[in-house]
Design an enzyme around this catalytic site. Structure first.
Site, PDB file in Angstrom:
ATOM      1  N   SER A 325      39.900  31.555  41.718  1.00  0.00           N
ATOM      2  CA  SER A 325      40.157  32.693  41.827  1.00  0.00           C
ATOM      3  C   SER A 325      40.579  33.036  43.288  1.00  0.00           C
ATOM      4  O   SER A 325      41.760  33.885  43.547  1.00  0.00           O
ATOM      5  CB  SER A 325      39.223  33.797  41.415  1.00  0.00           C
ATOM      6  OG  SER A 325      38.861  33.825  40.100  1.00  0.00           O
ATOM      7  N   ARG A 329      44.315  33.909  45.340  1.00  0.00           N
ATOM      8  CA  ARG A 329      44.587  35.013  46.017  1.00  0.00           C
ATOM      9  C   ARG A 329      44.936  34.873  47.279  1.00  0.00           C
ATOM     10  O   ARG A 329      45.670  35.809  48.211  1.00  0.00           O
ATOM     11  CB  ARG A 329      43.478  36.291  45.984  1.00  0.00           C
ATOM     12  CG  ARG A 329      43.251  36.556  44.489  1.00  0.00           C
ATOM     13  CD  ARG A 329      41.693  37.298  44.313  1.00  0.00           C
ATOM     14  NE  ARG A 329      41.691  37.943  43.047  1.00  0.00           N
ATOM     15  CZ  ARG A 329      41.790  37.428  41.920  1.00  0.00           C
ATOM     16  NH1 ARG A 329      41.701  36.027  41.492  1.00  0.00           N
ATOM     17  NH2 ARG A 329      41.295  38.140  40.720  1.00  0.00           N
ATOM     18  N   GLY A 397      46.352  31.976  33.593  1.00  0.00           N
ATOM     19  CA  GLY A 397      46.714  33.406  33.144  1.00  0.00           C
ATOM     20  C   GLY A 397      46.859  34.365  34.588  1.00  0.00           C
ATOM     21  O   GLY A 397      47.365  35.330  34.742  1.00  0.00           O
ATOM     22  N   GLN A 472      41.713  40.522  36.293  1.00  0.00           N
ATOM     23  CA  GLN A 472      43.211  40.321  36.152  1.00  0.00           C
ATOM     24  C   GLN A 472      43.914  41.548  36.314  1.00  0.00           C
ATOM     25  O   GLN A 472      45.045  41.921  37.009  1.00  0.00           O
ATOM     26  CB  GLN A 472      43.456  38.981  35.223  1.00  0.00           C
ATOM     27  CG  GLN A 472      43.051  38.012  35.437  1.00  0.00           C
ATOM     28  CD  GLN A 472      43.578  36.931  34.222  1.00  0.00           C
ATOM     29  OE1 GLN A 472      44.099  37.377  33.517  1.00  0.00           O
ATOM     30  NE2 GLN A 472      42.840  35.584  34.581  1.00  0.00           N
ATOM     31  N   ASP A 618      33.945  33.283  32.277  1.00  0.00           N
ATOM     32  CA  ASP A 618      34.468  31.950  32.163  1.00  0.00           C
ATOM     33  C   ASP A 618      33.336  30.764  31.845  1.00  0.00           C
ATOM     34  O   ASP A 618      33.754  29.517  31.451  1.00  0.00           O
ATOM     35  CB  ASP A 618      35.321  31.358  33.160  1.00  0.00           C
ATOM     36  CG  ASP A 618      36.704  32.080  33.430  1.00  0.00           C
ATOM     37  OD1 ASP A 618      36.982  32.864  32.590  1.00  0.00           O
ATOM     38  OD2 ASP A 618      37.060  32.085  34.486  1.00  0.00           O
ATOM     39  N   LYS A 645      41.401  33.753  25.854  1.00  0.00           N
ATOM     40  CA  LYS A 645      41.694  32.799  27.017  1.00  0.00           C
ATOM     41  C   LYS A 645      42.519  31.493  26.577  1.00  0.00           C
ATOM     42  O   LYS A 645      43.309  31.739  25.915  1.00  0.00           O
ATOM     43  CB  LYS A 645      40.102  32.354  27.335  1.00  0.00           C
ATOM     44  CG  LYS A 645      39.097  33.451  27.936  1.00  0.00           C
ATOM     45  CD  LYS A 645      39.761  34.234  29.099  1.00  0.00           C
ATOM     46  CE  LYS A 645      38.765  35.136  29.503  1.00  0.00           C
ATOM     47  NZ  LYS A 645      39.330  35.982  30.898  1.00  0.00           N
ATOM     48  N   ARG A 649      37.992  31.063  22.706  1.00  0.00           N
ATOM     49  CA  ARG A 649      36.747  30.272  22.994  1.00  0.00           C
ATOM     50  C   ARG A 649      35.554  30.249  22.077  1.00  0.00           C
ATOM     51  O   ARG A 649      34.764  29.455  22.042  1.00  0.00           O
ATOM     52  CB  ARG A 649      36.459  30.605  24.438  1.00  0.00           C
ATOM     53  CG  ARG A 649      37.462  29.886  25.242  1.00  0.00           C
ATOM     54  CD  ARG A 649      37.257  30.205  26.815  1.00  0.00           C
ATOM     55  NE  ARG A 649      38.041  29.307  27.565  1.00  0.00           N
ATOM     56  CZ  ARG A 649      38.271  29.713  28.952  1.00  0.00           C
ATOM     57  NH1 ARG A 649      37.690  30.666  29.545  1.00  0.00           N
ATOM     58  NH2 ARG A 649      39.143  29.069  29.760  1.00  0.00           N
ATOM     59  N   ARG A 690      37.880  24.322  29.843  1.00  0.00           N
ATOM     60  CA  ARG A 690      36.591  24.689  29.923  1.00  0.00           C
ATOM     61  C   ARG A 690      35.901  24.189  28.592  1.00  0.00           C
ATOM     62  O   ARG A 690      34.650  23.848  28.739  1.00  0.00           O
ATOM     63  CB  ARG A 690      36.132  26.213  30.071  1.00  0.00           C
ATOM     64  CG  ARG A 690      36.926  26.697  31.501  1.00  0.00           C
ATOM     65  CD  ARG A 690      35.998  27.619  32.169  1.00  0.00           C
ATOM     66  NE  ARG A 690      36.794  28.329  33.309  1.00  0.00           N
ATOM     67  CZ  ARG A 690      37.069  27.933  34.363  1.00  0.00           C
ATOM     68  NH1 ARG A 690      36.140  27.106  34.693  1.00  0.00           N
ATOM     69  NH2 ARG A 690      37.906  28.352  35.373  1.00  0.00           N
TER      70      ARG A 690
HETATM   71  O1  LIG Z   1      41.048  37.297  38.210  1.00  0.00           O
HETATM   72  C1  LIG Z   1      40.671  36.486  38.177  1.00  0.00           C
HETATM   73  O2  LIG Z   1      40.722  35.338  38.947  1.00  0.00           O
HETATM   74  C2  LIG Z   1      40.094  35.800  36.682  1.00  0.00           C
HETATM   75  C3  LIG Z   1      39.441  36.866  35.987  1.00  0.00           C
HETATM   76  C4  LIG Z   1      39.137  36.534  34.594  1.00  0.00           C
HETATM   77  O3  LIG Z   1      40.070  36.726  33.626  1.00  0.00           O
HETATM   78  P1  LIG Z   1      40.094  38.269  32.803  1.00  0.00           P
HETATM   79  O4  LIG Z   1      40.471  39.240  34.028  1.00  0.00           O
HETATM   80  O5  LIG Z   1      41.277  38.376  31.892  1.00  0.00           O
HETATM   81  O6  LIG Z   1      38.680  38.449  32.515  1.00  0.00           O
HETATM   82  C5  LIG Z   1      38.877  35.094  34.455  1.00  0.00           C
HETATM   83  O7  LIG Z   1      38.585  34.943  33.195  1.00  0.00           O
HETATM   84  C6  LIG Z   1      39.797  34.143  35.053  1.00  0.00           C
HETATM   85  O8  LIG Z   1      39.468  32.836  34.911  1.00  0.00           O
HETATM   86  C7  LIG Z   1      40.238  34.474  36.581  1.00  0.00           C
HETATM   87  C1  LIG Z   2      40.368  32.237  31.848  1.00  0.00           C
HETATM   88  C2  LIG Z   2      40.693  31.380  32.874  1.00  0.00           C
HETATM   89  O1  LIG Z   2      41.866  31.278  33.808  1.00  0.00           O
HETATM   90  P1  LIG Z   2      43.227  32.174  33.605  1.00  0.00           P
HETATM   91  O2  LIG Z   2      42.840  33.413  32.751  1.00  0.00           O
HETATM   92  O3  LIG Z   2      43.676  32.124  34.864  1.00  0.00           O
HETATM   93  O4  LIG Z   2      44.121  31.013  32.639  1.00  0.00           O
HETATM   94  C3  LIG Z   2      39.720  30.190  33.127  1.00  0.00           C
HETATM   95  O5  LIG Z   2      39.927  29.396  34.134  1.00  0.00           O
HETATM   96  O6  LIG Z   2      38.845  29.996  32.387  1.00  0.00           O
END
Ligand SMILES: O=C(O)C1=C[C@@H](OP(=O)(O)O)[C@@H](O)[C@H](O)C1
Ligand SMILES: C=C(OP(=O)(O)O)C(=O)O
Length: 738
Positions: A325, A329, A397, A472, A618, A645, A649, A690
């Site tokens: 994360s 950023r 994502g 996110q 996660d 995800k 999952r 994961r």
């Molecule tokens: O902001 C981030 O870096 C993340 C937020 C999470 O997703 P969500 O915002 O969809 O929960 C997490 O699952 C992802 O691996 C990273």
């Molecule tokens: C959900 C995850 O990542 P992203 O949403 O960035 O694909 C993750 O790393 O478990």
């Protein structure tokens, strides 16, 4: 006609390609007989002597009357005369094919002779060759593991196409299909232009006064670069004359870019040079993967199966890779900052590399990554440029959702795409509130990627009450808020990771956080800074569980990010009875960091408090493994987010556990797991990193080996996982499969 039923294959033109093809067909028994014709009697005789063909035909009519498949391996300009000459002997059940490097002109040649494109003609082009020419260079392995492009037309007979495709596959080639026009454009860029440049460069240097000196000292680079200037001049003359328009188009683009480089050198503009070179180097390393919609790193091109045997105990002192994360950023904010940002500990995983590449595509000069170091030459809030094509974000994502916000306020149009998994994930959760801010943003069917953003929208601040606890979504709106008029605020239903807020402050941008509400005003600027990315607690989680469930384990994980919005996995494991100790607390760039020691301890099942869910979002796949190893029952609820995800999952884990003899109760928003013996077996990770790593951890307590399918994506978040896991006591083997 099946491949084995090719009775007599005839090759017209016994040069390098024709000769190699004849030889390959003969050696591999793809036709009962191989005959040939070459207008140069000496070549034809040599081909017979070398055993490249069984016999040579005296003329084209004789050749055609004896063959059932005819391959034209002559220069493009000779195709029409050859067809004309053999026409009297051609039958509708003949299969005609060719190997020319330009397809449009060959199609025209067929039409000029037959009045229309015959159904039994299949045009093709093997992407293989050598600077050598003539039958003496014939090599039956020339096409092995190379691509052959076939360019069927609507009229092309499917049986004829099948026979030609089978012949190429029989010679070891990978067969691809595309339109004639597309073929000619692609080849103009990837083959015709490089040959032209090589011919031109060698000619320029050969004409120089001191040419002897130049060639005497021309070693590696010059040799590699100009190898293709030794190719057949007549053939290449014809290529340029017959693929004129496509070549001119790409040549003009190259010419313009070369001028920019010349000016940069003249002006002492190192920034432009570095920009071109870093982008080119990254593209050279990753382009094959990007084109195939696969991973960025070359070592993960193929798919990977894990075979996890009995291992343990889990002992040692390790550092897992950087936080994903924060890595995302750091690239985003470093790019928009004024000045040079230096990053250490950057995660060189596919997801973070996708973000890095996206900013390179938008003109930012980024040096590295080199063992975790990245240098970003920030372009300022308004310095991004329109990328040359869609931004490909792989499996990530976070990249797509955060970029959707950040790019909503730019002046240019942009499209965001991803791999198969990302293309199924919901994007309206960011698109909808961004539209409320004035963004022109569209998602595709079912609210999924690709995401298209129109440039030039004037954004205005809004207040948004997030329906789901998602960092996110929060970050996407905050990044759009940087470009919005007035104030943008977001309220979250439960705390989620706050790296965006912390890092923005680190770059000197004011952010107000009041309870669950984050507020930001547009119009300020970001100032470059230094960033030390700590180890990713989400990667550490696999080892926290591994050591907790394996008797005799004692493991230390160094420099792990322990931001309170990320430590759900520690809290949950501790509630289950885990023996986890944090020490050496410090703060690095506004983020808390600590060393973590974990020792084996018997675990017990718990009801996981729902407020912990976003804090461990996660880590659930591996927490499910902990739950199965814990005494009693573990109940998870309020976790429907897990279903959207990289895979669903909840279901993917339940299916994998079932394959190992562990039953569970799947709920819409969670799962109930009970203590169970984990058996051996085969599980499918569905390409979810994961899930793959969670089942590798399960192997430590399994009674038999666990085979885990589709593990290449572990490289998205945890490059080097197998090696590190084995270092501390796992027994894990990664097998690459094509
Ligand atoms: O902001 C981030 O870096 C993340 C937020 C999470 O997703 P969500 O915002 O969809 O929960 C997490 O699952 C992802 O691996 C990273
Ligand atoms: C959900 C995850 O990542 P992203 O949403 O960035 O694909 C993750 O790393 O478990």
């Amino acid at each position: 006609m099946l491949q084995s039923q090719v009775k007599c294959l005839a090759v017209v033109g016994l040069g390098l390609i024709g000769g190699s093809l004849a030889k390959a067909v003969k050696e591999r028994g793809l036709a009962e007989k191989v005959i040939g014709y070459d207008r140069r009697d000496t070549e034809a005789a040599l081909a017979v002597r070398m055993g490249v063909v069984d016999e040579s035909a005296p003329d084209l009519v004789t050749l055609a009357s004896r063959a059932d498949v005819i391959v034209l391996a002559v220069p493009v300009g000779a195709v029409a005369p050859v067809l004309e000459e053999m026409k009297p002997a051609l039958r509708s059940d003949h299969i005609l094919t060719d190997v020319g490097s330009v397809k449009g002109e060959i199609e025209k040649a067929f039409v000029s002779v037959f009045g229309e494109m015959p159904a039994n003609a299949v045009l093709g082009h093997p992407i293989a060759g050598s600077e050598k020419s003539g039958v003496q260079a014939a090599n039956s392995a020339l096409f092995e593991n190379h691509k052959t492009i076939l360019t069927p037309l609507p009229v092309t007979d499917s049986q004829a196409l099948g026979v030609v495709a089978a012949l190429w596959r029989g010679m070891g080639a990978e067969v691809l299909f595309m339109s004639v026009a597309h073929h000619d454009e692609v080849l103009a860029a990837t083959s015709h232009l490089p040959h032209l440049i090589a011919f031109s460069l060698v000619d320029t240097l050969a004409g120089a006064d001191d040419n002897k000196e130049i060639f005497r000292y021309a070693a590696g680079g010059f040799r590699d670069f100009t190898r293709i200037a030794a190719s057949d001049p007549v053939m290449w003359r014809d290529v340029y004359l017959t693929n004129r328009d496509a070549v001119l188009k790409v040549l003009n683009a190259f010419d313009a870019d070369l001028k920019k480089l010349r000016n940069a050198i003249a002006d002492g503009d190192g920034q432009t040079l570095l920009g071109v070179f870093t982008r080119a180097r990254a593209a050279r390393e990753h382009f094959t993967k990007m084109l195939e919609g696969k991973a960025y790193k070359t070592d993960m091109a193929n798919n990977v199966t894990y075979v996890a045997g009995k291992g343990g105990p889990v002992c040692g002192d390790i550092r897992v890779p950087g936080d994903k994360s924060m890595s995302h950023r750091s690239i985003m904010l470093g790019s928009l900052a004024e000045g040079v940002t230096e990053i250490e500990g950057f995660l060189e995983g596919e997801d973070a590399l996708a973000t890095l590449q996206a900013f390179r595509d938008m003109g930012v000069v980024i040096e590295g990554p080199d063992r975790g170091s990245v240098t970003i030459n920030g372009v300022g809030m308004h310095g991004l440029k329109q990328p040359p094509g869609p931004l490909y974000l792989g499996n990530s994502g976070t990249s797509m959702r955060l970029l959707a916000g950040l790019l909503s306020g730019q002046s240019f149009d942009v499209e965001l795409t991803g791999d198969e998994s990302l293309s199924k994930r919901p994007m309206e959760r960011v698109a909808k509130p961004l539209r409320e801010m004035g963004a022109e943003i569209s998602t595709s069917e079912g609210g999924r990627p690709p995401v298209k953003i129109k440039g030039g929208s004037r954004l205005h601040g809004i207040h948004y009450d997030m329906p789901v606890a998602s960092a996110q979504v929060k970050s996407s709106l905050v990044l759009a808020g940087l470009y919005a008029e007035g104030e943008t605020s977001v309220t979250e239903p439960a705390p989620t990771r706050d790296h965006s807020e912390r890092m923005l402050r680190g770059f000197g941008y004011p952010v107000d956080v009041n309870g669950s509400k984050v507020t930001i005003k547009g119009g300020h600027k970001l100032s470059a800074t230094k960033i030390d990315v700590p180890s990713d607690i989400s990667s550490a989680a696999f080892f926290l569980v591994a050591a907790s469930i394996t008797p005799g384990s004692d493991l230390t994980l160094r420099h792990v990010g322990v931001n309170p919005t990320r430590v759900g996995v520690i809290s949950i494991l501790k509630m289950m009875g885990a023996d986890i100790e944090l020490s050496n607390h410090k703060e690095v760039g506004g983020e808390p960091v600590a060393d973590i020691r974990v020792r084996y301890a018997p675990l017990k099942g718990i009801r996981i408090p729902e407020e912990q869910v976003p804090l461990a979002i996660d880590e659930f796949p591996v927490l499910f493994i902990a739950a199965v190893c814990a005494e009693g029952e573990t109940v998870l609820s309020g976790a429907e987010e897990l279903r959207v995800k990289e895979s669903d999952r909840i279901q993917t884990m339940a299916d994998g556990l079932a394959a190992l003899g562990v039953s569970s109760e799947v709920k819409e928003d969670g799962i109930v797991l009970r203590s169970a013996e984990i058996g051996g077996g085969t599980v499918d990770s569905h390409g979810d990193h994961r899930i793959a790593m969670a089942f590798a951890v399960a192997s430590l307590r399994a009674t038999g080996a666990i085979v885990i399918k589709d593990c290449a994506n572990v490289a998205t978040s945890f490059p080097g996982f197998t090696a590190l896991a084995n270092e501390v006591g796992f027994n894990l083997r990664a097998e690459e499969t094509a």
